[in-house]
Design a protein around this motif. Structure first.
Motif, mmCIF file in Angstrom:
data_model
loop_
_atom_site.group_PDB
_atom_site.id
_atom_site.type_symbol
_atom_site.label_atom_id
_atom_site.label_comp_id
_atom_site.label_asym_id
_atom_site.label_seq_id
_atom_site.Cartn_x
_atom_site.Cartn_y
_atom_site.Cartn_z
ATOM 1 N N UNK A 1 -65.955 1.291 44.827
ATOM 2 C CA UNK A 1 -64.552 1.745 44.798
ATOM 3 C C UNK A 1 -63.665 0.715 44.110
ATOM 4 N N UNK A 2 -63.857 -0.566 44.461
ATOM 5 C CA UNK A 2 -63.033 -1.614 43.851
ATOM 6 C C UNK A 2 -63.350 -1.796 42.371
ATOM 7 N N UNK A 3 -64.607 -1.702 42.013
ATOM 8 C CA UNK A 3 -64.985 -1.830 40.604
ATOM 9 C C UNK A 3 -64.306 -0.742 39.779
ATOM 10 N N UNK A 4 -64.234 0.447 40.324
ATOM 11 C CA UNK A 4 -63.567 1.550 39.630
ATOM 12 C C UNK A 4 -62.059 1.334 39.594
ATOM 13 N N UNK A 5 -61.494 0.897 40.712
ATOM 14 C CA UNK A 5 -60.043 0.704 40.796
ATOM 15 C C UNK A 5 -59.552 -0.341 39.806
ATOM 16 N N UNK A 6 -60.305 -1.436 39.647
ATOM 17 C CA UNK A 6 -59.885 -2.526 38.764
ATOM 18 C C UNK A 6 -60.504 -2.423 37.371
ATOM 19 N N UNK A 7 -61.192 -1.315 37.117
ATOM 20 C CA UNK A 7 -61.799 -1.052 35.808
ATOM 21 C C UNK A 7 -62.693 -2.213 35.363
ATOM 22 N N UNK A 8 -63.442 -2.741 36.315
ATOM 23 C CA UNK A 8 -64.361 -3.844 36.022
ATOM 24 C C UNK A 8 -65.568 -3.338 35.245
ATOM 25 N N UNK A 9 -66.097 -4.166 34.370
ATOM 26 C CA UNK A 9 -67.251 -3.816 33.544
ATOM 27 C C UNK A 9 -68.343 -4.880 33.681
ATOM 28 N N UNK A 10 -69.083 -4.848 34.788
ATOM 29 C CA UNK A 10 -70.121 -5.873 35.006
ATOM 30 C C UNK A 10 -71.183 -5.886 33.919
ATOM 31 N N UNK A 11 -71.463 -4.749 33.301
ATOM 32 C CA UNK A 11 -72.523 -4.671 32.311
ATOM 33 C C UNK A 11 -72.267 -5.481 31.065
ATOM 34 N N UNK B 1 -63.606 -11.395 38.870
ATOM 35 C CA UNK B 1 -64.469 -11.784 39.991
ATOM 36 C C UNK B 1 -65.452 -10.668 40.316
ATOM 37 N N UNK B 2 -64.974 -9.430 40.343
ATOM 38 C CA UNK B 2 -65.851 -8.301 40.619
ATOM 39 C C UNK B 2 -66.909 -8.154 39.531
ATOM 40 N N UNK B 3 -66.534 -8.401 38.286
ATOM 41 C CA UNK B 3 -67.501 -8.327 37.189
ATOM 42 C C UNK B 3 -68.579 -9.395 37.337
ATOM 43 N N UNK B 4 -68.156 -10.616 37.687
ATOM 44 C CA UNK B 4 -69.123 -11.705 37.845
ATOM 45 C C UNK B 4 -70.067 -11.431 39.015
ATOM 46 N N UNK B 5 -69.523 -10.952 40.127
ATOM 47 C CA UNK B 5 -70.358 -10.676 41.292
ATOM 48 C C UNK B 5 -71.318 -9.519 41.025
ATOM 49 N N UNK B 6 -70.795 -8.432 40.473
ATOM 50 C CA UNK B 6 -71.623 -7.238 40.281
ATOM 51 C C UNK B 6 -72.653 -7.413 39.177
ATOM 52 N N UNK B 7 -72.411 -8.334 38.243
ATOM 53 C CA UNK B 7 -73.375 -8.557 37.169
ATOM 54 C C UNK B 7 -74.522 -9.455 37.617
ATOM 55 N N UNK B 8 -74.273 -10.273 38.648
ATOM 56 C CA UNK B 8 -75.289 -11.240 39.066
ATOM 57 C C UNK B 8 -75.994 -10.878 40.356
ATOM 58 N N UNK B 9 -75.403 -9.974 41.143
ATOM 59 C CA UNK B 9 -76.005 -9.586 42.418
ATOM 60 C C UNK B 9 -75.980 -8.066 42.577
ATOM 61 N N UNK B 10 -76.778 -7.597 43.500
ATOM 62 C CA UNK B 10 -76.871 -6.166 43.782
ATOM 63 C C UNK B 10 -75.839 -5.810 44.857
ATOM 64 N N UNK B 11 -74.796 -5.097 44.474
ATOM 65 C CA UNK B 11 -73.738 -4.723 45.414
ATOM 66 C C UNK B 11 -73.876 -3.282 45.889
ATOM 67 N N UNK B 12 -75.061 -2.722 45.763
ATOM 68 C CA UNK B 12 -75.255 -1.305 46.091
ATOM 69 C C UNK B 12 -75.028 -0.998 47.564
#
Length: 286
Positions: A115-125, A97-108
């Motif tokens: 923090x959550x992207x790092x914790x769950x090792x998400x790879x939006x790219x 879910x974090x990958x889908x959100x961060x790849x399609x929208x600006x979460x800056x």
């Protein structure tokens, strides 16, 4: 200020949370139980003054015997249930879910997103640059607040706050279908031509910064916005006799935005245009 419930006490519900017995008042959600137990469950679309929409699905947990993962923000605690918050299945779902959100929208400007992207090792790219959903310029059509839909995750919190849950203005709604879904005024008219009354309650509940004060937007563009240098002072609005609480956010002796405590039993974080935006006279030094 903390609201004190005057009704009869609720009976306690006991269940198992991550192998530990817990007891919560009847009607509590699993997210309430997790927070009471000190467990940090990520969530974006949940709001403490709104009815959950189950839109972001970042808070999912595993309930024994259930076919699917349950959104903790809306699933009520039941006696005897067994809930696990940190299973491989739940973590994998949050990661995706974090990958889908961060790849399609600006979460800056989304608190804790990095923090959550790092914790769950998400790879939006890994979805590539073509995953962006909107890719449009911010809408600056008034002097009070800005709509930057590149940051919108379609959590519907602004629609609920503007609609039947609080303001009952119904100035905005979800337009389009599928990948074309977006938050919009009627006929996509400029905000100044819509039914908007500029209460700013949509800004109060926005979790990503898609809606922001014009002052904050301008300061971020200039590189001068610094929340670590800001102080917060809660006072009482002087415009009328209702007595709404205002929290003034001040940076370098200037009010940069106004919020309202969500636990206020009268306003629950909501304000009118004067309370939210009518602070310029305080710092008019001419």
């Amino acid at each position: 200020m903390t609201a004190i419930p005057l009704g009869p006490p609720r009976r306690l519900v006991e269940f198992t949370l991550d192998e530990q017995p817990v007891r919560v008042p009847e009607g509590s959600t699993l997210l309430d139980a997790c927070r009471s137990a000190g467990k940090d469950i990520p969530t974006l679309c949940e709001g403490d003054t709104l009815t959950p929409k189950n839109a972001c699905r970042v808070c999912v947990v595993e309930v024994e015997g259930a076919r699917t993962l349950a959104p903790a923000c809306s699933r009520r605690a039941e006696a005897g249930m067994t809930v696990r918050t940190d299973t491989e299945r739940a973590r994998h779902s949050r990661k995706l879910v974090l990958e889908l959100l961060a790849s399609s929208t600006d979460l800056s400007t989304t608190p804790r997103a990095a923090e959550w992207i790092k914790e769950y090792e998400a790879e939006p790219g890994r979805f590539g640059p073509d995953a962006a959903r909107v890719n449009e310029e911010p809408k600056v059509d008034n002097d009070l607040y800005v709509r930057d839909y590149d940051k919108c995750i379609l959590c519907y919190k602004c629609v609920d706050a503007c609609g039947e849950q609080w303001q009952n203005t119904f100035a905005i709604a979800v337009a389009g279908r599928g990948f074309d879904s977006r938050i919009s005024t009627e006929h996509d008219a400029p905000l100044t031509d819509s039914a908007c009354v500029y209460c700013g309650n949509c800004i109060e509940v926005c979790p990503t910064g898609a809606l922001s004060f014009k002052t904050e937007f301008d300061m971020r563009a200039e590189g001068t916005w610094d929340e670590s240098a800001q102080t917060e002072t809660t006072t009482i609005c002087a415009y009328c006799g209702v007595g709404c609480n205002l929290t003034l956010h001040v940076q370098e002796n200037e009010i940069v935005k106004v919020t309202s405590p969500h636990d206020n039993p009268v306003t629950h974080g909501n304000l009118c245009i004067k309370g939210r935006f009518g602070f310029q006279h305080v710092q008019n030094r001419n």
